[in-house]
Design a protein around this motif. Sequence first.
Motif, PDB file in Angstrom:
ATOM      1  N   HIS A 172       4.653  -3.239  15.323  1.00 38.89           N
ATOM      2  CA  HIS A 172       4.638  -3.198  13.705  1.00 38.89           C
ATOM      3  C   HIS A 172       5.906  -4.323  13.412  1.00 38.89           C
ATOM      4  CE1 HIS A 172       0.447  -0.917  13.044  1.00 38.89           C
ATOM      5  NE2 HIS A 172       1.559  -0.333  13.465  1.00 38.89           N
ATOM      6  N   VAL A 173       5.857  -5.150  12.250  1.00 34.61           N
ATOM      7  CA  VAL A 173       6.945  -5.577  11.435  1.00 34.61           C
ATOM      8  C   VAL A 173       7.131  -4.842  10.918  1.00 34.61           C
ATOM      9  CG1 VAL A 173       5.311  -8.137  11.591  1.00 34.61           C
ATOM     10  CG2 VAL A 173       5.235  -6.132   9.450  1.00 34.61           C
ATOM     11  N   SER A 174       8.508  -4.926  10.876  1.00 32.14           N
ATOM     12  CA  SER A 174       9.821  -4.117  10.485  1.00 32.14           C
ATOM     13  C   SER A 174       9.629  -4.727   8.488  1.00 32.14           C
ATOM     14  CB  SER A 174      11.587  -4.431  10.437  1.00 32.14           C
ATOM     15  OG  SER A 174      11.639  -5.852  10.487  1.00 32.14           O
ATOM     16  N   ASN A 175       9.191  -5.603   8.515  1.00 32.97           N
ATOM     17  CA  ASN A 175       8.860  -5.462   6.761  1.00 32.97           C
ATOM     18  C   ASN A 175       7.712  -6.184   6.616  1.00 32.97           C
ATOM     19  OD1 ASN A 175       9.282  -7.497   3.951  1.00 32.97           O
ATOM     20  ND2 ASN A 175      11.533  -5.724   4.634  1.00 32.97           N
ATOM     21  N   LEU A 176       6.674  -6.012   4.964  1.00 35.82           N
ATOM     22  CA  LEU A 176       5.746  -6.877   4.938  1.00 35.82           C
ATOM     23  C   LEU A 176       5.745  -8.376   4.729  1.00 35.82           C
ATOM     24  CD1 LEU A 176       3.374  -4.406   2.818  1.00 35.82           C
ATOM     25  CD2 LEU A 176       3.821  -4.080   5.320  1.00 35.82           C
ATOM     26  N   GLY A 177       6.927  -8.323   4.594  1.00 35.89           N
ATOM     27  CA  GLY A 177       6.947 -10.066   4.257  1.00 35.89           C
ATOM     28  C   GLY A 177       7.048 -11.022   5.824  1.00 35.89           C
ATOM     29  N   HIS A 178       7.382 -10.090   6.431  1.00 38.40           N
ATOM     30  CA  HIS A 178       6.363 -10.573   7.538  1.00 38.40           C
ATOM     31  C   HIS A 178       5.347 -11.148   8.003  1.00 38.40           C
ATOM     32  CE1 HIS A 178      10.492  -9.031   9.583  1.00 38.40           C
ATOM     33  NE2 HIS A 178      10.915 -10.031   8.924  1.00 38.40           N
ATOM     34  N   LEU A 179       4.263 -10.403   7.387  1.00 40.61           N
ATOM     35  CA  LEU A 179       3.309 -10.904   7.611  1.00 40.61           C
ATOM     36  C   LEU A 179       2.673 -11.958   7.202  1.00 40.61           C
ATOM     37  CD1 LEU A 179       1.433  -7.489   6.848  1.00 40.61           C
ATOM     38  CD2 LEU A 179       1.923  -7.716   8.986  1.00 40.61           C
ATOM     39  N   GLN A 180       3.279 -12.518   6.573  1.00 45.44           N
ATOM     40  CA  GLN A 180       3.297 -14.012   5.658  1.00 45.44           C
ATOM     41  C   GLN A 180       2.612 -13.722   4.678  1.00 45.44           C
ATOM     42  OE1 GLN A 180       3.541 -15.911   9.634  1.00 45.44           O
ATOM     43  NE2 GLN A 180       4.891 -17.682   8.185  1.00 45.44           N
ATOM     44  N   VAL A 181       0.755 -14.013   4.880  1.00 42.52           N
ATOM     45  CA  VAL A 181      -0.315 -13.663   4.372  1.00 42.52           C
ATOM     46  C   VAL A 181      -0.821 -13.033   4.875  1.00 42.52           C
ATOM     47  CG1 VAL A 181      -0.900 -16.314   5.244  1.00 42.52           C
ATOM     48  CG2 VAL A 181      -1.320 -15.308   3.049  1.00 42.52           C
ATOM     49  N   ILE A 182      -2.111 -12.523   3.556  1.00 46.44           N
ATOM     50  CA  ILE A 182      -3.284 -11.549   4.638  1.00 46.44           C
ATOM     51  C   ILE A 182      -4.817 -12.582   3.967  1.00 46.44           C
ATOM     52  CG2 ILE A 182      -5.534  -9.671   4.793  1.00 46.44           C
ATOM     53  CD1 ILE A 182      -2.602  -8.016   5.486  1.00 46.44           C
ATOM     54  N   LYS A 183      -5.482 -12.801   5.016  1.00 43.17           N
ATOM     55  CA  LYS A 183      -6.912 -13.510   4.668  1.00 43.17           C
ATOM     56  C   LYS A 183      -8.199 -12.932   4.733  1.00 43.17           C
ATOM     57  CE  LYS A 183      -9.831 -16.217   2.287  1.00 43.17           C
ATOM     58  NZ  LYS A 183      -9.421 -16.481   1.657  1.00 43.17           N
ATOM     59  N   LEU A 184      -9.142 -12.365   4.252  1.00 36.64           N
ATOM     60  CA  LEU A 184     -10.513 -11.177   4.148  1.00 36.64           C
ATOM     61  C   LEU A 184     -10.931 -12.012   4.212  1.00 36.64           C
ATOM     62  CD1 LEU A 184      -9.042  -8.549   1.934  1.00 36.64           C
ATOM     63  CD2 LEU A 184      -8.778  -8.906   4.329  1.00 36.64           C
ATOM     64  N   LEU A 185     -11.778 -12.564   5.215  1.00 38.03           N
ATOM     65  CA  LEU A 185     -12.601 -13.826   5.667  1.00 38.03           C
ATOM     66  C   LEU A 185     -13.985 -12.859   5.708  1.00 38.03           C
ATOM     67  CD1 LEU A 185     -12.311 -15.374   9.574  1.00 38.03           C
ATOM     68  CD2 LEU A 185     -11.632 -16.521   6.834  1.00 38.03           C
ATOM     69  N   GLY A 186     -14.441 -11.668   5.399  1.00 34.66           N
ATOM     70  CA  GLY A 186     -15.494 -11.164   4.840  1.00 34.66           C
ATOM     71  C   GLY A 186     -16.331 -10.396   6.093  1.00 34.66           C
ATOM     72  N   THR A 187     -16.727  -9.957   5.577  1.00 37.59           N
ATOM     73  CA  THR A 187     -18.114  -8.455   6.075  1.00 37.59           C
ATOM     74  C   THR A 187     -18.938  -9.279   7.596  1.00 37.59           C
ATOM     75  OG1 THR A 187     -19.113  -8.451   4.116  1.00 37.59           O
ATOM     76  CG2 THR A 187     -17.082  -6.958   4.270  1.00 37.59           C
ATOM     77  N   GLU A 188     -19.177  -7.840   8.169  1.00 37.74           N
ATOM     78  CA  GLU A 188     -20.723  -8.086   8.637  1.00 37.74           C
ATOM     79  C   GLU A 188     -21.030  -6.463   8.918  1.00 37.74           C
ATOM     80  OE1 GLU A 188     -18.765 -11.361  11.381  1.00 37.74           O
ATOM     81  OE2 GLU A 188     -18.967  -9.586  12.489  1.00 37.74           O
TER      82      GLU A 188
END
Length: 408
Positions: free
Chosen positions: A221-237
């Motif tokens: 895992h990353v040590s800080n959520l800032g290292h995630l940069q960004v999250i994009k939810l594309l949708g659901t199936e």
Amino acid sequence: MAFQCQRDCYMKEFVTSVVSCCPAELKQEVNGKKETIKGFHIKLQDTILFPEGGGQPDDHGFLGDVPVLRVTRQGPDALHFVASPLEVGQEVQVKVDWERRFDHMQQHSGNNHHRDRKKRHRTQCLDTRPHPGTLPLELGRQRSTIELDTPCVKPGQLQELEECVNEKIRAHIPVMVQLLSIDDPAVEKVQIFRGLPEDHAGPIRIIDIEGIDANMCCGTHVSNLGHLQVIKLLGTEKGKKNKTNLIFLAGKRVLKYAEKSYNTERSLVSLLKTGPDEHVEAVDKLQKSVKLLQKVRTVSMSITKRCSCSSCRKEGDNEFMNIIANEINTEETLVFLTVGEEKGPGLFLLAGPSELVTEMGPQVLELLQGKGAGKNGRFQGKANSLARRGEVEALLKQRCNQRSSQEE
């Protein structure tokens, strides 16, 4: 035991020693075909290469100059599959494929980041109903999915959730790793979505995202959520019975997705000759044209050599009628086509032997109360009314019959 890669997920190189080297085989798919590769399983004193587990793929890297093709876990040990043997006792420098590793760290932490320790389901920050929690995670090569224990998620919930998790990323919330003994009372307070593996040995590893989630997890895992940069939810199936698969991207995958989408958009602009906002409409029109062309070929194949033929359709345009005429041998056949409502305005085309078209074109124009012109065996234009279409057909058949009698 906890491997060095689990104690320090950011370590890229590490020196350790070889504990054992045994012959082994690796089955993998190459260009769509399954192949078996002969090689060796290497056990090390410790490793920074993560063995596959917990929904996270294994790391790739090197033992010295020898590529590591697969890493799997066997009880407390990690097995590194390599093509060349290594001497037991020798020291080796382990190097991790950092781009692959960091991508897995972003996707795995991105999954945990969606949860809330007080509201266990991802959508709980949008819905106060109790849910039993998230289920299996799958980190694919291009996108990641996680199974939600709910039959559906509304679009508005996805948008609100995406905004919520990206706000947490901007807050740079720390992610801490704890190693607890299995009988530690603190373990009982931790969310455990899966049971421990039967061959588990050593301490329990806890990933604690401050104020969001504390969960038992073996992954990196990353040590800080800032290292995630960004999250994009594309949708659901639709998932398994009464479950939903949520598709998401985290970190660099979002950037790659944006670049790929932009390149696709540019290609479509070049091919369709329209702006991005008109692509769906342009493709829809093309699909309809393809269906019409398929029907055109069916009609043209059914037409044998005859003096005249006629066809009327509600949908189409001048290009469509010319395509039909091109499919028919108009040097020998007089073709009369119209597009439009039966008694309303429309388009017409008369095609055939040049002398017949030149002679009959003006008469057709008069009967249809239209405007048009012709040359080279084609006469076409607009009709104010197709109500007298039957009269046109009768006139053309009569003239064709006269022509046939003259030729005989």
